[in-house]
Design an enzyme around this catalytic site. Structure first.
Site, mmCIF file in Angstrom:
data_model
loop_
_atom_site.group_PDB
_atom_site.id
_atom_site.type_symbol
_atom_site.label_atom_id
_atom_site.label_comp_id
_atom_site.label_asym_id
_atom_site.label_seq_id
_atom_site.Cartn_x
_atom_site.Cartn_y
_atom_site.Cartn_z
ATOM 1 N N ALA A 229 0.863 -1.165 0.000
ATOM 2 C CA ALA A 229 0.000 0.000 0.000
ATOM 3 C C ALA A 229 0.908 1.226 0.000
ATOM 4 O O ALA A 229 2.067 1.146 0.435
ATOM 5 C CB ALA A 229 -0.882 -0.017 1.239
ATOM 6 N N GLY B 249 0.528 -5.041 0.938
ATOM 7 C CA GLY B 249 -0.659 -5.138 0.082
ATOM 8 C C GLY B 249 -0.365 -5.842 -1.243
ATOM 9 O O GLY B 249 -1.243 -6.463 -1.831
ATOM 10 N N GLU C 83 -0.546 -9.426 -0.616
ATOM 11 C CA GLU C 83 -1.967 -9.761 -0.424
ATOM 12 C C GLU C 83 -2.715 -9.836 -1.762
ATOM 13 O O GLU C 83 -3.605 -10.662 -1.936
ATOM 14 C CB GLU C 83 -2.622 -8.734 0.508
ATOM 15 C CG GLU C 83 -2.116 -8.877 1.935
ATOM 16 C CD GLU C 83 -2.499 -7.712 2.820
ATOM 17 O OE1 GLU C 83 -2.078 -6.568 2.526
ATOM 18 O OE2 GLU C 83 -3.233 -7.917 3.797
ATOM 19 N N GLU D 221 4.204 -5.263 7.465
ATOM 20 C CA GLU D 221 3.381 -4.238 8.126
ATOM 21 C C GLU D 221 3.777 -3.966 9.572
ATOM 22 O O GLU D 221 3.707 -2.837 10.043
ATOM 23 C CB GLU D 221 1.889 -4.635 8.081
ATOM 24 C CG GLU D 221 1.243 -4.476 6.713
ATOM 25 C CD GLU D 221 1.427 -5.685 5.815
ATOM 26 O OE1 GLU D 221 2.220 -6.591 6.164
ATOM 27 O OE2 GLU D 221 0.782 -5.731 4.757
#
Ligand code: DAK
Length: 263
Positions: free
Chosen positions: A69, A114, A117, A137
């Protein structure tokens, strides 16, 4: 060939295969709100193409698939905006997971946070030999926010996922293959040809059967074994309504290649 226009994505459709490339190389293809929104819009458009057989997802350049992200954007987010961002991310990854046709990830570099993911929400992950995976993270004071805590243990088992998520360490493509996240590791230059070859094979198979198989696998994973078996039995039975099931079995008996029509 169909092309759709986006600012942060390149989307091409040719021979029933869609290729989505995330194009933010200066930020290592990090997912900001615009990328997430455009991915959602692209997937919704592609989902409406009845003849589509397969989707390939990759990142531009030779350095990153998706480096996570967008940290710069996230650092200034209010809790309400973060919640909205997480919801949008979950919608997109849910769309990938439940997409009516197979989605193949061509991971051409960093797939972190992300980005890892996103790869987890794809059906099969192929990686270049310089690819790197991880859920870093906790190094940022966060936890995986796009379904990583759910999909990583399912994909690689709780032990490996716990190590990945608790340490935030980065793993190379071979290590990711060892735990079953990656299907195959190939040199960078061979990655897209390899994945396009797999997509082509899928596109040659009976379209309704491929769609039904994906649906049964995805539905089966989120329910108990008895319900999963029932879903498979019902789908198997439904295949016998299709012309392609008649054609496929008859072609085998006639010792010829099947001519599937998607009916
Ligand atoms: N976001 C924004 N920009 C990024 C970025 C990222 N994730 N990763 C790299 N960049 C940018 C860098 O800032 C740099 O920009 P400039 O300085 O050139 O302007 C450019 O890309 C090139 O990066 P580097 O110079 O750092 O390149 P290196 O080769 O030295 O290092 C690296 C590559 C991938 C090891 C390094 O860039 C790195 O560690 N990047 C961050 C990786 C990371 O931590 N990813 C996980 C992000 S956290 C949630 C929703 C989602 C999530 C959590 C919660 N909710 C809303 C609840 C998910 C979180 C994440 O994904």
């Amino acid at each position: 060939m169909t092309a759709m226009t986006f600012e942060t994505l390149k989307v091409d459709v040719a021979e029933r295969v869609a290729e989505i490339t995330i194009v933010r190389p200066k930020a290592l293809n990090a997912l900001n709100r615009q990328v997430v929104a455009e991915l959602e819009a692209a997937l919704e458009k592609l989902r409406a193409l009845p003849a589509l057989a397969c989707v390939i997802l990759t990142g531009q350049g030779e350095k990153a698939f998706i480096a996570g992200a967008d940290i710069a954007e996230m650092s200034g987010m209010a809790p309400s905006a973060a919640l909205e961002f997480a919801r949008a991310g979950h919608r997109v990854l849910g769309l990938l997971e439940s997409f009516p046709v197979p989605v193949l990830a061509a991971v051409n570099g960093f797939a972190l946070g992300g980005g890892c993911e996103v790869a987890l929400a794809c059906d099969v992950v192929y990686a270049s030999d310089n690819a790197k995976f991880g859920q870093p993270e906790v190094k940022l004071g966060l936890i995986p926010g796009f379904g990583g805590c759910v999909r990583l243990p399912r994909k690689i088992g709780l032990g490996a996922a716990a190590e990945w998520i608790f340490t935030g360490e980065i793993y190379n493509a071979v290590a990711a293959k060892e735990v079953g996240l990656v299907r195959e590791v190939v040199p960078q230059a061979e990655l897209l040809p390899k994945v396009r070859g797999i997509a082509k094979l899928i596109a040659m198979r009976a379209p309704l059967a491929v769609r039904a198989a994906k649906k049964a696998m995805v539905a089966g994973l989120s329910t108990n074994p008895e319900a999963a078996a029932t879903i498979e039995q019902l789908s198997f039975g439904q295949m016998f309504n299709s012309k392609d099931a008649r054609e496929g079995t008859k072609a085998f008996l006639d010792k010829r290649d099947p001519q599937f029509t998607g009916d």
